[in-house]
Structures are given as structure tokens and as C-alpha cells.
Design an enzyme around this catalytic site. Structure first.
Site, PDB file in Angstrom:
ATOM      1  N   CYS A 149       0.787  -1.242   0.000  1.00  0.00           N
ATOM      2  CA  CYS A 149       0.000   0.000   0.000  1.00  0.00           C
ATOM      3  C   CYS A 149       0.813   1.282   0.000  1.00  0.00           C
ATOM      4  O   CYS A 149       0.697   2.087  -0.933  1.00  0.00           O
ATOM      5  CB  CYS A 149      -0.951  -0.015   1.192  1.00  0.00           C
TER       6      CYS A 149
HETATM    7  C1  UDX Z   1      -0.682   0.706   5.657  1.00  0.00           C
HETATM    8  C2  UDX Z   1      -1.490   1.710   6.473  1.00  0.00           C
HETATM    9  O1  UDX Z   1      -0.984   1.729   7.818  1.00  0.00           O
HETATM   10  C3  UDX Z   1      -2.971   1.287   6.507  1.00  0.00           C
HETATM   11  O2  UDX Z   1      -3.731   2.249   7.204  1.00  0.00           O
HETATM   12  C4  UDX Z   1      -3.463   1.182   5.064  1.00  0.00           C
HETATM   13  O3  UDX Z   1      -4.826   0.797   5.031  1.00  0.00           O
HETATM   14  C5  UDX Z   1      -2.617   0.193   4.296  1.00  0.00           C
HETATM   15  O4  UDX Z   1      -1.241   0.573   4.327  1.00  0.00           O
HETATM   16  P1  UDX Z   1       0.368  -1.674   6.025  1.00  0.00           P
HETATM   17  O5  UDX Z   1       0.816  -1.534   4.602  1.00  0.00           O
HETATM   18  O6  UDX Z   1      -0.235  -2.950   6.470  1.00  0.00           O
HETATM   19  O7  UDX Z   1      -0.741  -0.518   6.336  1.00  0.00           O
HETATM   20  O8  UDX Z   1       1.644  -1.426   6.908  1.00  0.00           O
HETATM   21  P2  UDX Z   1       2.088  -0.397   8.029  1.00  0.00           P
HETATM   22  O9  UDX Z   1       1.859  -0.998   9.337  1.00  0.00           O
HETATM   23  O10 UDX Z   1       1.515   0.925   7.733  1.00  0.00           O
HETATM   24  O11 UDX Z   1       3.692  -0.344   7.725  1.00  0.00           O
HETATM   25  C6  UDX Z   1       4.063   0.036   6.415  1.00  0.00           C
HETATM   26  C7  UDX Z   1       5.579  -0.005   6.315  1.00  0.00           C
HETATM   27  O12 UDX Z   1       6.143   1.088   7.070  1.00  0.00           O
HETATM   28  C8  UDX Z   1       6.238  -1.282   6.833  1.00  0.00           C
HETATM   29  O13 UDX Z   1       7.256  -1.665   5.929  1.00  0.00           O
HETATM   30  C9  UDX Z   1       6.842  -0.843   8.168  1.00  0.00           C
HETATM   31  O14 UDX Z   1       8.024  -1.572   8.468  1.00  0.00           O
HETATM   32  C10 UDX Z   1       7.195   0.612   7.885  1.00  0.00           C
HETATM   33  N1  UDX Z   1       7.242   1.457   9.072  1.00  0.00           N
HETATM   34  C11 UDX Z   1       6.110   1.643   9.803  1.00  0.00           C
HETATM   35  C12 UDX Z   1       8.441   2.095   9.413  1.00  0.00           C
HETATM   36  O15 UDX Z   1       9.461   1.916   8.749  1.00  0.00           O
HETATM   37  N2  UDX Z   1       8.472   2.913  10.501  1.00  0.00           N
HETATM   38  C13 UDX Z   1       7.360   3.124  11.273  1.00  0.00           C
HETATM   39  O16 UDX Z   1       7.448   3.854  12.251  1.00  0.00           O
HETATM   40  C14 UDX Z   1       6.140   2.463  10.917  1.00  0.00           C
END
Ligand code: UDX
Length: 415
Positions: free
Chosen positions: A260
Site C-alpha cells: 500500500c
Molecule cells: C498501511 C497503512 O498503515 C494502513 O492504514 C493502510 O490501510 C494500508 O497501508 P500496512 O501496509 O499494512 O498498512 O503497513 P504499516 O503498518 O503501515 O507499515 C508500512 C511499512 O512502514 C512497513 O514496511 C513498516 O516496516 C514501515 N514502518 C512503519 C516504518 O518503517 N516505521 C514506522 O514507524 C512504521
């Protein structure tokens, strides 16, 4: 209510089982017969906390037949919206779903509401989906309704997030469409925002793009802090107390992946450019994210000659709690290691099988075996990596596993 859901991947399957649990009659329409069989045999093709349990509790129909729509009151469109190289959306699945619904609308007399849940650029529902639906000869706002109601589900926590939304966004072509959806979502204890179709489309893209921006921001701060000998995580802690900033999504590391955030960021960049606007900040957010994973390999090269070396990778999923490797930062890292002539051993508690489809040449071993490498890279912050013995190892940490600091050589990407 009687509900049809087109597309039984992440969003479709999750809202299907959750709406069935809430007492609705749900039919999933999915063209991938393997997914249909898996769901019918109560085995989900995706890993989601609580999903298999729910699947075995609720009654839900799954097949590939659009006829199911004939007696539906609400039809959710949850098909995939992959990207082209330039980030613009591949509309094929959306157009196909709209055309199939249109064929059913042609012979359907009862009123129903078509709800777009797939992530689409602002304007898609009005400019593409509604005209295709009206090919049925039926009139939107009279014979059928249209809504846009994006989801904000996190992978791995999707059922929890569906049951506990921060907000419910409902856009409708007309009030009657909105009222049907408000009734369906009635008993959720969350603020319901009613807005216009393209505003709802934009809320979804802007929300995900903001999350991506926040991550690249803290990674930029992390890169600066590393140069200055400051602990980014302490800085983030100090920032997070400010209610306007918030403490979530301030974990500096090797960047964001998944199906996403990268896609939605690219989709918004492409849509802005199509509207003759160059979104400079968003382009830099994307560029920094691409560079961040490469930084891990650059740091490794300070400690190990890669050609002929064996490098261990801890973590392949794009984040902990999922088996999904789509746009995982591990892809960039492994690609680079192989290009530099290193051998790669890797472990992930869930994502090994999926990653092997992309990199069959990598050796998939247990986590103890990964530690028997010339150097180790930590790419996904699985809890179990906090309980390994790193003594005497060389570790480059992309995700802040504090236990790894006991290694004889330890370096963090942003700390
Ligand atoms: C995301 C959105 O959070 C969600 O609301 C939407 O509907 C779909 O996309 P998701 O893709 O499941 O959800 O993952 P998320 O938990 O958001 O993490 C996304 C990426 O960011 C991961 O690779 C995670 O490792 C990274 N991340 C997240 C960071 O590098 N640092 C952070 O502080 C948080």
C-alpha cells in the site's frame, strides 16, 4: 443486509467475514479459483490475525459468479489497483468489475448501492466507474446508488482495524446511497465522515502518503542524527509527546514497504503530475525510501568485503506479523547483495516461502544458521530476533533490535 463483495484478497475477504459476523448475508466474488477453493475449505490464502477462526465461524458464500449481485443490496468493489511503472493506476480490474456489475444492473430491478473500496486516484469513481455502470441503461442516483468508502486496514491487524476504525469515511453520489451505508455500518462506534466521492478517494491516498512521509521524515532525522552521534529513537520519543506529532510511525529504519504505502505514494504523485502539479515533497519521500535500504548494504561494506562473503538476513516480510513480501525492503537489500557477489542465507518466521518465489537462489535456513555468516543484516523487526545470541557476530541493524548490540561489530542504520 444482502451483500456482494468483488475481490477476495486482503480487503474483500476481511470485510466479508466481518460483515458476515455482524449478521449480514455475504457473497464473495473472486476470479482466482485457487482463492475460491481455499476460502471455501475455510483456509484463507492470506495470513491475518484471527481470520481462520472467523472463517470457520461465519457463513460466507464464495464463487466466481457475478450473478450473486442480482439480489444484493450493497456491492463492494475490492479489486486490486496495481501500478504502472510511472505510479499511475492499472484500471483493468476496476473497469472489469464495473462492466460486470453493469451487466447485472441491466436486468436488476431492485435498488442497490455500489461501494468503491479499492484505492483509486481522485476522480476515478465519477469519471470511470459511474459511466461504466450507466452502460446498463440504469441511472445513478435513481435506479442504483454509488458510494466511495475507503478502508484503513493494516496488514496483520486488519480484523482488529475493521472492528475498531478511527473513522468511517462515506462518500455518496446522493444521500440515499450514503444512508444505506450508514445503516450497514450503524453499530460501529466511530465518527462517520460524509463527504464527496473524490474527497473520499483523496482522504485514502493522502492518509497513506502522510504515513509514508512521516516514515521518510524520521529516517531523514535518523540519518542526520547518525552523523551527529545522536540517538534518533530518543529524539522520536521527545517528539512523540507532542499531540500534534504523535509517537506512532516515528521508528527510523530501512524504510517502508508493503502493498500500500509505496503504491499509494506513487499513485498520488502520478495523479498530481497528470494535473500539471509536480509534488516535490512526495517525490523526495519516495527517493529517500529507495535509498534507505541501500544504505544498509553501504554500511555493511564498511565491515565486510561482499564478493564471496556469506551474508545472513534476519527478516524478509515487509513488516513483522505478516507473510507478505510485496515491496519488502528485503528485496532491495538481497538484490544488492547478490549483485555484489555475496552468498545469502535468510530466515523469516512466516515469509520465507513467499520470498523464495522471488529469490530461489537464496539459501533459506533457521535463524541460528543465519547467525553462522560472515555478517548479519536485520531487515524485519520480528520479536524473536530479540532473543538470539549475537556475541562475536558482525551485525548491521536496519530495524533497532537492541539485543544485537552485544555483537562484536554492531552498527545501526540510523543510530
Ligand atoms: C498501511 C497503512 O498503515 C494502513 O492504514 C493502510 O490501510 C494500508 O497501508 P500496512 O501496509 O499494512 O498498512 O503497513 P504499516 O503498518 O503501515 O507499515 C508500512 C511499512 O512502514 C512497513 O514496511 C513498516 O516496516 C514501515 N514502518 C512503519 C516504518 O518503517 N516505521 C514506522 O514507524 C512504521
Amino acid at each position: 443486509m444482502i451483500i456482494s463483495i468483488i475481490g477476495a484478497s486482503y480487503v474483500g475477504l476481511i470485510i466479508g467475514v466481518c460483515l458476515a459476523k455482524a449478521g449480514n448475508e455475504v457473497a464473495l466474488i473472486e476470479l482466482d479459483l485457487q482463492k475460491v477453493d481455499a476460502i471455501n475449505s475455510k483456509r484463507s490464502s492470506i495470513y491475518e490475525e484471527g481470520l481462520d477462526e472467523l472463517l470457520n465461524k461465519v457463513r460466507i458464500k464464495v464463487n466466481s459468479d457475478y450473478k450473486e449481485i442480482e439480489n444484493s443490496e450493497v456491492v463492494f468493489v475490492c479489486v486490486g489497483t496495481p501500478s504502472n511503472e510511472d505510479g499511475s493506476i492499472v484500471l483493468e480490474q476496476i473497469e472489469n468489475a464495473a462492466e460486470q456489475i453493469s451487466k447485472v444492473l441491466e436486468r436488476k430491478d431492485e435498488y442497490c448501492v455500489v461501494v468503491v473500496k479499492s484505492t483509486v486516484p481522485p476522480g476515478t469513481t465519477e469519471d470511470i466507474i459511474i459511466p461504466l455502470l450507466q452502460k446498463s441503461g440504469k441511472k445513478v442516483g435513481e435506479d442504483f446508488g454509488v458510494c466511495v468508502s475507503p478502508e484503513f486496514l493494516r496488514e496483520g491487524k486488519a480484523i482488529y482495524d475493521f472492528m475498531h476504525p478511527d473513522r468511517i469515511v462515506i462518500a455518496g453520489y446522493d444521500q440515499r446511497s450514503i444512508d444505506v451505508l450508514v445503516t450497514l455500518y450503524g453499530d460501529f462506534n466511530a465518527p462517520i465522515l460524509q463527504t464527496s466521492l473524490k474527497t473520499a478517494e483523496m482522504i485514502k491516498l493522502a492518509s497513506n502518503t502522510f504515513l509514508a512521509t512521516k516514515i521518510s521524515f524520521i529516517n531523514e532525522i535518523g540519518n542526520i542524527c547518525k552523523q551527529l552521534g545522536i540517538d534518533t529513537y530518543e529524539v522520536a520519543r521527545g517528539m512523540g509527546f507532542d499531540g500534534r506529532i504523535g509517537s506512532k510511525f516515528l521508528n527510523a529504519g530501512i524504510g517502508f514497504g508493503g502493498s500500500c504505502l509505496p503504491k499509494d505514494l506513487g499513485m498520488l504523485i502520478a495523479r498530481a503530475r497528470k494535473a500539471d502539479y509536480e509534488p516535490g515533497i512526495l517525490v523526495e519521500v519516495s527517493k529517500l525510501n529507495e535509498k534507505q535500504a541501500l544504505k544498509l548494504v553501504e554500511l555493511l561494506k564498511k565491515h565486510v568485503v561482499l564478493k564471496g562473503a556469506t551474508i545472513g538476513i534476519l527478516g524478509l516480510a515487509f513488516k513483522p506479523g505478516t507473510d507478505d513480501v510485496r515491496d519488502s525492503r528485503a528485496i532491495t537489500v538481497v538484490q544488492n547483495l547478490l549483485q555484489e557477489g555475496a552468498m545469502v542465507k535468510a530466515y523469516d518466521p512466516l515469509a520465507g516461502e513467499n520470498f523464495k518465489k522471488l529469490f530461489p537462489q537464496v539459501e533459506y535456513v533457521n535463524k541460528e544458521e543465519v547467525l553462522n555468516s560472515d555478517a548479519i543484516l536485520i531487515v524485519t523487526e520480528w520479536e524473536e530476533f530479540n532473543h538470539l545470541d549475537y556475541h562475536g557476530k558482525k551485525v548491521i541493524d536496519g530495524r533497532r533490535i537492541l539485543k544485537a548490540r552485544e555483537a562484536s561489530v554492531y552498527e545501526g542504520i540510523c543510530w
